[in-house]
Design a protein around this motif. Structure first.
Motif, PDB file in Angstrom:
ATOM      1  N   THR A 289      40.594  67.264  52.960  1.00 42.38           N
ATOM      2  CA  THR A 289      40.263  67.929  54.211  1.00 42.38           C
ATOM      3  C   THR A 289      39.461  66.936  55.036  1.00 42.38           C
ATOM      4  O   THR A 289      38.303  66.634  54.729  1.00 42.38           O
ATOM      5  N   LEU A 290      40.078  66.387  56.058  1.00 41.17           N
ATOM      6  CA  LEU A 290      39.495  65.294  56.829  1.00 41.17           C
ATOM      7  C   LEU A 290      38.710  65.837  58.011  1.00 41.17           C
ATOM      8  O   LEU A 290      39.101  66.829  58.644  1.00 41.17           O
ATOM      9  N   ILE A 291      37.603  65.176  58.323  1.00 40.53           N
ATOM     10  CA  ILE A 291      36.742  65.548  59.446  1.00 40.53           C
ATOM     11  C   ILE A 291      36.613  64.328  60.350  1.00 40.53           C
ATOM     12  O   ILE A 291      36.040  63.307  59.955  1.00 40.53           O
TER      13      ILE A 291
ATOM     14  N   ILE B  46      40.657  47.287  55.614  1.00 39.66           N
ATOM     15  CA  ILE B  46      41.836  48.070  55.968  1.00 39.66           C
ATOM     16  C   ILE B  46      42.235  47.785  57.401  1.00 39.66           C
ATOM     17  O   ILE B  46      41.487  47.142  58.168  1.00 39.66           O
ATOM     18  N   SER B  47      43.409  48.244  57.757  1.00 39.59           N
ATOM     19  CA  SER B  47      43.860  48.268  59.148  1.00 39.59           C
ATOM     20  C   SER B  47      44.464  49.646  59.390  1.00 39.59           C
ATOM     21  O   SER B  47      45.586  49.931  58.954  1.00 39.59           O
ATOM     22  N   ALA B  48      43.713  50.524  60.050  1.00 37.71           N
ATOM     23  CA  ALA B  48      44.180  51.888  60.275  1.00 37.71           C
ATOM     24  C   ALA B  48      45.399  51.925  61.185  1.00 37.71           C
ATOM     25  O   ALA B  48      46.260  52.787  61.056  1.00 37.71           O
ATOM     26  N   GLU B  49      45.495  50.966  62.103  1.00 33.03           N
ATOM     27  CA  GLU B  49      46.617  50.939  63.037  1.00 33.03           C
ATOM     28  C   GLU B  49      47.914  50.572  62.335  1.00 33.03           C
ATOM     29  O   GLU B  49      48.970  51.148  62.604  1.00 33.03           O
ATOM     30  N   HIS B  50      47.869  49.598  61.415  1.00 40.33           N
ATOM     31  CA  HIS B  50      49.081  49.093  60.762  1.00 40.33           C
ATOM     32  C   HIS B  50      49.249  49.616  59.337  1.00 40.33           C
ATOM     33  O   HIS B  50      50.229  49.275  58.674  1.00 40.33           O
ATOM     34  N   GLY B  51      48.289  50.399  58.835  1.00 42.69           N
ATOM     35  CA  GLY B  51      48.434  50.975  57.506  1.00 42.69           C
ATOM     36  C   GLY B  51      48.159  50.016  56.365  1.00 42.69           C
ATOM     37  O   GLY B  51      48.587  50.284  55.230  1.00 42.69           O
ATOM     38  N   GLU B  52      47.443  48.940  56.605  1.00 41.48           N
ATOM     39  CA  GLU B  52      47.145  47.988  55.535  1.00 41.48           C
ATOM     40  C   GLU B  52      45.874  48.404  54.783  1.00 41.48           C
ATOM     41  O   GLU B  52      44.949  48.965  55.368  1.00 41.48           O
ATOM     42  N   GLY B  53      45.859  48.130  53.480  1.00 36.60           N
ATOM     43  CA  GLY B  53      44.695  48.417  52.656  1.00 36.60           C
ATOM     44  C   GLY B  53      44.582  49.865  52.210  1.00 36.60           C
ATOM     45  O   GLY B  53      43.539  50.258  51.680  1.00 36.60           O
ATOM     46  N   MET B  54      45.646  50.677  52.363  1.00 32.67           N
ATOM     47  CA  MET B  54      45.561  52.087  51.965  1.00 32.67           C
ATOM     48  C   MET B  54      45.489  52.236  50.441  1.00 32.67           C
ATOM     49  O   MET B  54      44.870  53.170  49.933  1.00 32.67           O
TER      50      MET B  54
ATOM     51  N   MET C 179      32.864  53.608  58.774  1.00 32.90           N
ATOM     52  CA  MET C 179      33.725  52.569  59.334  1.00 32.90           C
ATOM     53  C   MET C 179      32.925  51.630  60.223  1.00 32.90           C
ATOM     54  O   MET C 179      32.034  52.078  60.966  1.00 32.90           O
ATOM     55  N   MET C 180      33.279  50.325  60.131  1.00 31.10           N
ATOM     56  CA  MET C 180      32.747  49.312  61.044  1.00 31.10           C
ATOM     57  C   MET C 180      33.895  48.413  61.479  1.00 31.10           C
ATOM     58  O   MET C 180      34.951  48.375  60.852  1.00 31.10           O
ATOM     59  N   ASP C 181      33.674  47.706  62.586  1.00 31.49           N
ATOM     60  CA  ASP C 181      34.698  46.837  63.160  1.00 31.49           C
ATOM     61  C   ASP C 181      34.547  45.444  62.553  1.00 31.49           C
ATOM     62  O   ASP C 181      33.517  44.767  62.766  1.00 31.49           O
ATOM     63  N   ALA C 182      35.548  44.995  61.803  1.00 29.41           N
ATOM     64  CA  ALA C 182      35.471  43.686  61.149  1.00 29.41           C
ATOM     65  C   ALA C 182      35.569  42.556  62.161  1.00 29.41           C
ATOM     66  O   ALA C 182      35.118  41.438  61.887  1.00 29.41           O
ATOM     67  N   ARG C 183      36.167  42.780  63.312  1.00 29.41           N
ATOM     68  CA  ARG C 183      36.281  41.723  64.319  1.00 29.41           C
ATOM     69  C   ARG C 183      34.934  41.442  64.975  1.00 29.41           C
ATOM     70  O   ARG C 183      34.576  40.286  65.227  1.00 29.41           O
ATOM     71  N   GLU C 184      34.176  42.484  65.274  1.00 28.63           N
ATOM     72  CA  GLU C 184      32.883  42.298  65.938  1.00 28.63           C
ATOM     73  C   GLU C 184      31.754  42.058  64.956  1.00 28.63           C
ATOM     74  O   GLU C 184      30.678  41.606  65.362  1.00 28.63           O
TER      75      GLU C 184
ATOM     76  N   LEU D  55      42.471  56.266  61.897  1.00 24.44           N
ATOM     77  CA  LEU D  55      42.552  56.510  60.459  1.00 24.44           C
ATOM     78  C   LEU D  55      42.769  57.993  60.172  1.00 24.44           C
ATOM     79  O   LEU D  55      43.524  58.355  59.251  1.00 24.44           O
ATOM     80  N   PHE D  56      42.129  58.847  60.940  1.00 23.32           N
ATOM     81  CA  PHE D  56      42.307  60.288  60.790  1.00 23.32           C
ATOM     82  C   PHE D  56      43.780  60.673  60.972  1.00 23.32           C
ATOM     83  O   PHE D  56      44.358  61.412  60.156  1.00 23.32           O
ATOM     84  N   ASN D  57      44.411  60.172  62.012  1.00 20.79           N
ATOM     85  CA  ASN D  57      45.822  60.475  62.254  1.00 20.79           C
ATOM     86  C   ASN D  57      46.718  59.937  61.142  1.00 20.79           C
ATOM     87  O   ASN D  57      47.695  60.583  60.756  1.00 20.79           O
TER      88      ASN D  57
END
Length: 539
Positions: free
Chosen positions: A53-55, A144-152, A89-94, A18-20
């Motif tokens: 400014t992201l950390i 959201i999906s940080a990898e695919h850009g969904e939910g931005m 952030m938490m993992d929705a799959r787990e 998500l940072f990237n």
């Protein structure tokens, strides 16, 4: 000033991804294994029309001993204090884990706006995890999906709503900082040196080798000058780098060297200038960056004077192309000798940015070539003509010479060394480009010599006299002017170039030419010579 947003959570939930995405570049290292990120990283990003400014932080571990995980947790705690808004952030799959609940209890004590993000929500398996996220007590989670850009878009709305009551102080934009990269082999003391310079435990340190994985930049101010320090991962020999993560760290370090202005090569005093150190110094020289040598752990040296002389001699013998680079011996652990590092860095940066006047360069070139003329190649002499500096950072010079392609490399090195000595350019990389040229454009009257000096009005004839002379010259060439010139005593001009038809129409006289045996021969209007009248044959 932009809104500071800290991205936190347990390991391997997608914080760096998500940072990237919000930064727009692949700054943070991303891998499938947990615990890749260890230090906290700052970068400018945006979402929608909001500047952020992201950390990026390390995964939260519930430990409090002297282990590496405990020191990583301390870095996350510092990010929570520094951020204005927190993205949990938490993992929705787990689904929700026990570590998520422990971290949620910690976040309730921060008293800052928290947005709960359910990452990896692009699949059907994530539906149950999103439902469990309500139990953490931070309201409705943002899927959201940080990898695919969904939910931005949903994340942007949540950030706007949560930051409505946050006061953002407006400050002036700082001047462009000097970028300094700290490089070296693993466990050489790079992160400890940065912590001592800035006066805080900003970087994660410890006795373990290879703690730093990302290239972490830190903005700092030294005596009114803005500085950006970049801590890099330790670089081992290429044959020893096997893992994918270490290859990514090495690539990140090389990129930091490419974008730096000054590179500080930190070496262990006991193994200074080994093969890896020499390769790093050679890479810095090829990239054209200023270099400063640092021998660390100097507090453990028993004979500092003799050791320093030995290391200085090794630097000149093994790296002659960087002769004169500053050499600083220090101890980052107790601060011995650290106060001499920044003045040496600023001096190296000033030398790296120097500009030499063209007049001084050509004066030096004349003296240098007279002292040691270029050699004759294939029996023909090479003649240097003029020289100019085309750019700085690093200093780059262009030499125009005849037969430039035949100039030997050893003579180029002679010119570079003499140039470095004459203009006091120690240690900085110098680029010398030899080209084939003609005349010197910087000479008086040349293309780049500038406007000529005014020397007064030219002493010429008046304009009316010139026009009268041109008019008389034009009239004297007319066909009917020949007789008038003959009467007035002027010398007649030959009319051999006139066509016969033109002479016939103008009614001009026919020129009389002298024969070979004397006497005159008449010439017809057609140009034929009359030989005389034919007589009747005698009876």
């Amino acid at each position: 000033m932009a809104l500071k947003v800290a991205i936190v959570g347990r390991p391997n939930v997608g914080k760096s991804t998500l940072f990237n995405r919000l930064v727009g570049k692949r700054l943070a290292l991303v891998d499938d294994r947990p615990g890749v990120t260890r230090d906290r990283r700052y970068a400018d990003g945006n979402i929608g029309d909001m500047d952020l400014t992201l950390i990026d932080t390390a995964g939260y571990e519930d430990v409090s001993d002297d282990s590496l995980e405990s020191r990583m947790r301390e870095q996350t705690e510092l990010a929570l204090e520094d951020g204005d808004l927190i993205l949990f952030m938490m993992d929705a799959r787990e689904g929700v884990t026990s570590l998520d609940r422990i971290f949620a209890e910690r976040l309730r004590k921060v008293h800052k706006p928290v947005i709960l993000l359910a990452n990896k929500s692009e699949s059907r398996e994530s539906g149950g995890g999103i439902g469990e996220a309500y139990a953490l007590g931070f309201g409705e989670p943002v899927a959201i999906s940080a990898e695919h850009g969904e939910g931005m878009a949903d994340l942007f709305k949540a950030v706007v709503t949560a930051s409505a009551d946050i006061f953002i102080e407006e400050i002036d934009e700082p001047d462009k900082p000097i970028r300094i990269a700290i490089v070296g082999r693993p466990n050489a003391g790079k992160s400890t040196l940065i912590n001592h310079l800035i006066g805080e435990d900003r970087m994660l340190t410890g006795p373990e080798a290879g703690i730093t994985r990302d290239s972490i930049s830190v903005d700092w101010e030294y005596e009114g000058q803005n500085i950006r320090l970049v801590d890099t991962a330790g670089m081992r020999r290429k044959a020893r780098v096997q893992e994918k993560l270490e290859k990514l760290s090495v690539a990140d370090t090389i990129r930091a060297i490419t974008f730096a202005e000054v590179v500080v090569l930190v070496m262990d005093k006991d193994n200074a200038f080994d093969t890896q150190d020499l390769q790093l110094a050679d890479l810095v020289e090829r990239e054209g960056r200023a270099l400063v040598y640092v021998a660390s752990k100097w507090d453990l040296e028993e004979n500092p004077q003799s050791k320093l002389a030995e290391l200085s001699r090794l630097a000149e013998d093994k790296l002659p192309q960087l002769k004169g680079s500053p050499f600083i011996a220090l101890s980052a652990h107790n601060g011995r000798g650290v106060e001499r590092l920044m003045p040496a860095i600023l001096q190296a940066h000033a030398t790296w940015s120097v500009k030499v006047k063209t007049k001084d360069l050509n004066t030096w070139l004349s003296v240098a070539t007279q002292r040691h003329p270029p050699p004759a190649v294939d029996g023909k002499r090479i003649k240097p003509k003029y020289m100019a500096q085309t750019k700085a950072r690093p200093p780059t010079f262009v030499l125009m010479a005849s037969r430039a392609e035949a100039m030997p490399e050893q003579y180029k090195r002679y010119l570079v060394n003499n140039l470095r000595e004459s203009f006091d350019l120690p240690g900085t990389p110098i680029r010398l480009i030899v080209k084939a040229g003609s005349d010197n454009p910087y000479a008086p009257g040349g293309a780049k010599s500038g406007p000529e000096r005014y020397k007064g009005d030219a002493k010429t004839a008046p304009r009316r006299v010139i026009k009268k002379a041109e008019r008389e010259a034009a009239l004297s060439n007319l066909p009917g002017k020949a007789l008038e010139q003959k009467k007035s005593g002027a010398k007649p001009k030959p009319l051999s170039g006139l066509k016969a038809s033109a002479s016939k129409k103008a009614g001009s006289s026919v020129a009389v030419q002298k024969g070979a045996r004397g006497g005159a021969r008449q010439m017809s209007r057609s140009g034929r010579v009359r030989t005389g009248q034919k007589h009747a044959p005698k009876k």
